[in-house]
Design an enzyme around this catalytic site. Structure first.
Site, PDB file in Angstrom:
ATOM      1  CG  HIS B  68      -7.612  -1.724   7.186  1.00 47.27           C
ATOM      2  ND1 HIS B  68      -8.945  -2.080   6.212  1.00 47.27           N
ATOM      3  CD2 HIS B  68      -7.423  -0.362   6.912  1.00 47.27           C
ATOM      4  CE1 HIS B  68      -9.208  -0.935   5.857  1.00 47.27           C
ATOM      5  NE2 HIS B  68      -8.440   0.034   6.414  1.00 47.27           N
ATOM      6  CD  GLU B  70      -8.884  -6.985   8.720  1.00 40.40           C
ATOM      7  OE1 GLU B  70      -8.115  -5.900   8.805  1.00 40.40           O
ATOM      8  OE2 GLU B  70      -9.996  -7.005   8.307  1.00 40.40           O
ATOM      9  CB  CYS B 104     -12.326  -3.516   4.187  1.00 32.89           C
ATOM     10  SG  CYS B 104     -10.667  -3.403   3.715  1.00 32.89           S
ATOM     11  CB  CYS B 107      -8.882  -6.946   4.795  1.00 35.96           C
ATOM     12  SG  CYS B 107      -7.901  -5.447   5.309  1.00 35.96           S
TER      13      CYS B 107
HETATM   14 ZN   LIG Z   1      -9.342  -3.907   5.955  1.00 37.21          ZN
END
Ligand SMILES: [Zn+2]
Ligand SMILES: [Zn+2]
Lengths: 354, 182
Positions: B68, B70, B104, B107
């Site tokens: 992701h 991040e 999410c 993360c």
């Molecule tokens: Zn994430």
């Protein structure tokens, strides 16, 4: 039982020393909530079906489909063999007394109370039982219907897996434990993980905690997920310094040689597999990990579409049973089964390694 | 906007004009993701007015569902700290994340583990959000999972949602295929 398992009695492979237990959702594992209700004896048995019909009209129990309106008294000497739920206590919450009479309960209702005795308070299960233990507890209060999931029942008894299946699990977990020890020898936390393709029985990736030195987020599970990515022509990190972290491309998957698997390599075969929907990262794979995954790792497994997770020891902020149950979290788009306790003792011993 | 940024996190929060320019860059990253067939999320990690990390989703590219935006940006922060021979945790403690979509659950846990104190994000993440939408990893009591962090949400939220909608429409097999980088 396989002779091989017997020979190893007393060792880590002894499958009698540990149970594989399911980590069920809160709905499946908690005590069923109870509701206060009024029940009354049926003093004239031949009125039973009429009373049930009329009560269902004046006091329907719409959210309590699982409740059996009438129960038989277990006590054979009871003066009246049948009892019926009249209404929920909340239906008549205007009544002041806890000792309401039948006349109180039915005062504003058009019902012929012939055949009904004086009411008394009971507690009835608020939701349908989902597991046999919940069913057994619920039945002590009032009879309910129960649609049994036989697999869950036998899993809760620790009987879902045969001893040869457990021996296989022990082998995979042992590979994770060996990886944990290799990592520990390099100064890492003693946590190991293995990803398996259950179709072929093949180990696809082995990883251990790699936090010290390289990357504070390289938990064993994250390492394994990235190693699986390598088998599909991807991958984000290098693991050369950690020989115990390794992968092997499943035989069923591709004929691509390892030379093609560099980051800029040829993705064609994997692309095709992904388009066919056979192969989204960890779809169909199972994870064995010595310690319950943390929140980050548990959610990484959701994103990776793992199919089942087996772990040994629980962990304090664990996200697959202890603190959260991310594998059955509502709203998430992927769920998987989780089992704990695989080679429990050996996995707990790893937690003590400093 | 939601969330009160207090303490160190409040001190770190730059004036609105700066927030706007950081978020504009995060949106550029998200657009880049969309153009490459990835979930359109983009982010920036800012330390002392300096961008240490920039990320967008690269899940398909890397065949790794944890890549992701991040996570990608955090890698760069860690690398920068290593090159400067600074303790990454000390750097992270003074680093603000600007991201187009609520982080999410995964993360959010990673941000906690690295002691990021403040997250400024655009829209909510109803599917996976870890800062209140699905779970509240950002502020739950997790003594062994780093430190909790503050959130400020709502900056250009509609635009962030529109980008996600565009992406998920493309993902529908009946819709035209997105351009996927091979
Ligand atoms: Zn994430
Ligand atoms: Zn973890």
């Amino acid at each position: 039982m396989e002779p091989d398992t017997k020979r190893r009695k007393g060792t880590e492979y002894d499958t009698d020393l540990w149970d594989v237990l399911p980590v069920l959702s809160d709905e499946q594992s908690r005590d069923t909530k109870l509701l206060d209700a009024y029940a009354a004896p049926i003093t004239e048995k031949r009125e039973t079906s009429r009373l049930v019909k009329e009560l269902a009209v004046v006091y329907p129990l719409p959210d309590l489909q699982h409740i059996k309106r009438v129960r038989a008294r277990k006590d054979k000497n009871a003066p009246h063999p049948l009892e019926v739920i009249v209404c929920l206590a909340s239906d008549v919450s205007g009544l002041e007394s806890q000792r309401s009479t039948l006349a109180d309960l039915l005062s504003s209702k058009t019902i012929d109370s012939r055949g009904l005795g004086e009411p008394f308070l009971v507690q009835i299960p608020a939701s349908p039982p989902l597991t046999r233990p919940q069913f057994e507890r619920a039945s002590k209060h009032w009879p309910t219907s129960f649609h049994e999931d036989k697999q869950v029942t036998s899993a809760l008894r620790g009987q879902l897996f045969s001893s040869s299946e457990k021996a296989k699990m022990g082998e995979y977990m042992n590979a994770a434990i060996q990886a944990a020890r290799s990592g520990h020898a390099l100064g890492m936390d003693a946590v190991g993980a293995v990803i398996v393709d259950p179709q072929s029985g093949q180990i696809v990736a082995v990883g251990h905690d790699c936090r010290q030195g390289t990357h504070p987020l390289h938990h064993a599970v994250m390492v394994c997920i990235d190693l699986v990515a390598y088998t599909q022509g991807g991958g984000a990190y290098e693991y050369e310094k950690y020989p115990a972290c390794r992968y092997s491309v499943p035989e069923s998957q591709v004929t691509t040689s390892h030379d093609d698997l560099s980051k800029e390599g040829n993705h064609c075969s994997s692309d095709k597999a992904m388009e066919n929907g056979q192969l989204y990262i960890c779809t169909g794979y199972e994870l064995y990990v010595t310690r319950e995954p943390c929140v980050m790792c548990a959610m990484a497994l959701v994103h990776s579409r793992i199919s089942r997770v087996f772990y040994g020891a629980a962990s304090t902020d664990g996200a697959l049973g202890t603190k959260y149950k991310i594998h059955c979290q509502k709203d998430l788009n992927h769920h998987f089964d989780v089992y704990k306790g695989v080679m429990l003792q050996a996995c707990e011993e790893l937690l003590d390694l400093k | 906007m939601r969330g009160q940024a207090g303490g160190a996190a409040g001190f770190l929060q730059p004036p609105d004009s700066d927030v706007q320019s950081w978020m504009a860059k995060a949106f550029d990253m998200a657009r880049d993701a969309l153009e490459n067939g990835e979930v359109p999320v983009g982010c920036l990690m800012v330390y002392n007015d300096e961008i240490l990390g920039k990320g967008r989703n690269e899940v398909n590219e890397s065949r790794n569902a944890t890549r992701h935006a991040e996570m990608v940006a955090l890698d760069q922060v860690l690398e920068w700290s290593r090159l400067k021979q600074l303790d990454p945790k000390e750097v992270c403690k003074l680093t603000v994340l600007y991201v187009t979509v609520e982080p999410c659950i995964m993360c959010a846990a990673a941000l906690r583990l690295l002691h990021i104190p403040l997250v400024v994000y655009g829209c909510k993440n109803d599917r996976f959000g870890g800062c209140g939408s699905v779970l509240d990893i950002s502020s739950d009591d997790l003594p062994h999972t780093g430190a909790s962090f503050k959130c400020i949400s709502g900056h250009r939220a509609e635009e962030a949602i529109e980008m996600l909608k565009t992406f998920y429409k493309q993902e529908n097999p009946n819709a035209p295929k997105p351009k996927v980088r091979k």
